[in-house]
Motif scaffolding. Sequence first.
Motif, PDB file in Angstrom:
ATOM      1  N   TRP A  53       0.828  -1.212   0.000  1.00  0.00           N
ATOM      2  CA  TRP A  53       0.000   0.000   0.000  1.00  0.00           C
ATOM      3  C   TRP A  53       0.858   1.257   0.000  1.00  0.00           C
ATOM      4  CZ3 TRP A  53      -4.738   0.118  -1.528  1.00  0.00           C
ATOM      5  CH2 TRP A  53      -5.536  -1.019  -1.397  1.00  0.00           C
ATOM      6  N   LEU A  54       1.929   1.258   0.781  1.00  0.00           N
ATOM      7  CA  LEU A  54       2.799   2.437   0.825  1.00  0.00           C
ATOM      8  C   LEU A  54       3.437   2.684  -0.542  1.00  0.00           C
ATOM      9  CD1 LEU A  54       4.235   4.730   2.288  1.00  0.00           C
ATOM     10  CD2 LEU A  54       5.987   3.070   2.987  1.00  0.00           C
ATOM     11  N   TYR A  88       9.444   0.516   5.533  1.00  0.00           N
ATOM     12  CA  TYR A  88      10.221   1.674   5.090  1.00  0.00           C
ATOM     13  C   TYR A  88      11.403   1.222   4.232  1.00  0.00           C
ATOM     14  CZ  TYR A  88      13.592   5.390   4.974  1.00  0.00           C
ATOM     15  OH  TYR A  88      14.518   6.304   4.534  1.00  0.00           O
ATOM     16  N   MET A  89      12.129   0.224   4.687  1.00  0.00           N
ATOM     17  CA  MET A  89      13.313  -0.229   3.949  1.00  0.00           C
ATOM     18  C   MET A  89      12.932  -0.813   2.590  1.00  0.00           C
ATOM     19  SD  MET A  89      15.854   0.780   5.592  1.00  0.00           S
ATOM     20  CE  MET A  89      17.065   0.033   4.539  1.00  0.00           C
ATOM     21  N   GLU A  90      11.810  -1.516   2.517  1.00  0.00           N
ATOM     22  CA  GLU A  90      11.366  -2.044   1.227  1.00  0.00           C
ATOM     23  C   GLU A  90      11.013  -0.890   0.283  1.00  0.00           C
ATOM     24  OE1 GLU A  90       9.631  -6.354   2.609  1.00  0.00           O
ATOM     25  OE2 GLU A  90       8.221  -4.710   2.359  1.00  0.00           O
ATOM     26  N   ALA A  91      10.340   0.125   0.810  1.00  0.00           N
ATOM     27  CA  ALA A  91       9.991   1.282  -0.019  1.00  0.00           C
ATOM     28  C   ALA A  91      11.260   2.031  -0.435  1.00  0.00           C
ATOM     29  CB  ALA A  91       9.039   2.212   0.735  1.00  0.00           C
ATOM     30  N   PHE A  92      12.202   2.204   0.496  1.00  0.00           N
ATOM     31  CA  PHE A  92      13.445   2.898   0.175  1.00  0.00           C
ATOM     32  C   PHE A  92      14.234   2.134  -0.882  1.00  0.00           C
ATOM     33  CE2 PHE A  92      17.924   3.871   0.634  1.00  0.00           C
ATOM     34  CZ  PHE A  92      17.899   5.254   0.544  1.00  0.00           C
ATOM     35  N   ARG A 152      15.655   1.889  -7.578  1.00  0.00           N
ATOM     36  CA  ARG A 152      15.426   1.331  -8.919  1.00  0.00           C
ATOM     37  C   ARG A 152      14.683   2.291  -9.840  1.00  0.00           C
ATOM     38  NH1 ARG A 152      13.916  -3.343  -5.584  1.00  0.00           N
ATOM     39  NH2 ARG A 152      15.695  -4.747  -5.604  1.00  0.00           N
ATOM     40  N   LYS A 153      14.274   3.426  -9.310  1.00  0.00           N
ATOM     41  CA  LYS A 153      13.525   4.395 -10.116  1.00  0.00           C
ATOM     42  C   LYS A 153      14.456   5.110 -11.087  1.00  0.00           C
ATOM     43  CE  LYS A 153       9.513   3.956  -8.108  1.00  0.00           C
ATOM     44  NZ  LYS A 153       8.338   3.486  -8.791  1.00  0.00           N
ATOM     45  N   GLN A 197      13.200   9.289  -3.530  1.00  0.00           N
ATOM     46  CA  GLN A 197      13.535   9.331  -2.111  1.00  0.00           C
ATOM     47  C   GLN A 197      12.943  10.567  -1.445  1.00  0.00           C
ATOM     48  OE1 GLN A 197      17.788   8.833  -1.964  1.00  0.00           O
ATOM     49  NE2 GLN A 197      17.650   6.822  -2.903  1.00  0.00           N
ATOM     50  N   ALA A 198      12.956  11.683  -2.127  1.00  0.00           N
ATOM     51  CA  ALA A 198      12.352  12.907  -1.578  1.00  0.00           C
ATOM     52  C   ALA A 198      10.858  12.707  -1.373  1.00  0.00           C
ATOM     53  CB  ALA A 198      12.618  14.089  -2.498  1.00  0.00           C
ATOM     54  N   ARG A 199      10.203  12.045  -2.318  1.00  0.00           N
ATOM     55  CA  ARG A 199       8.767  11.777  -2.186  1.00  0.00           C
ATOM     56  C   ARG A 199       8.500  10.856  -0.996  1.00  0.00           C
ATOM     57  NH1 ARG A 199       3.854  12.152  -4.375  1.00  0.00           N
ATOM     58  NH2 ARG A 199       2.604  10.270  -4.658  1.00  0.00           N
ATOM     59  N   LEU A 200       9.308   9.829  -0.817  1.00  0.00           N
ATOM     60  CA  LEU A 200       9.158   8.936   0.328  1.00  0.00           C
ATOM     61  C   LEU A 200       9.330   9.714   1.616  1.00  0.00           C
ATOM     62  CD1 LEU A 200       8.924   6.163   1.701  1.00  0.00           C
ATOM     63  CD2 LEU A 200      11.381   5.871   1.299  1.00  0.00           C
ATOM     64  N   HIS A 201      10.375  10.496   1.703  1.00  0.00           N
ATOM     65  CA  HIS A 201      10.653  11.218   2.947  1.00  0.00           C
ATOM     66  C   HIS A 201       9.635  12.311   3.234  1.00  0.00           C
ATOM     67  CE1 HIS A 201      14.951   9.635   2.533  1.00  0.00           C
ATOM     68  NE2 HIS A 201      14.262   8.863   3.340  1.00  0.00           N
ATOM     69  N   SER A 202       9.072  12.907   2.198  1.00  0.00           N
ATOM     70  CA  SER A 202       8.048  13.932   2.441  1.00  0.00           C
ATOM     71  C   SER A 202       6.804  13.296   3.052  1.00  0.00           C
ATOM     72  CB  SER A 202       7.693  14.672   1.142  1.00  0.00           C
ATOM     73  OG  SER A 202       6.958  13.846   0.278  1.00  0.00           O
TER      74      SER A 202
END
Length: 64
Positions: free
Chosen positions: A8-9, A38-42, A47-48, A55-60
Amino acid sequence: MYLLDSDWLIDYLDDLRDAVELVGPLADAGLAFSIVTYMEAFEGTLRKQDPTTAQARLHSGLRP
């Protein structure tokens, strides 16, 4: 508060319609996810095409 899993994230961060429609309204109640999620999303950001932007989008999304 709602606990999000990796799928979902990641789908939410990728702006997939179903995830945005589900997760968006839940944000007011509070969202949480594990360090594993978090680590899976990071890891996925690496790979993007543009890892820095991903990474900025994840951290925001981590900020209150």
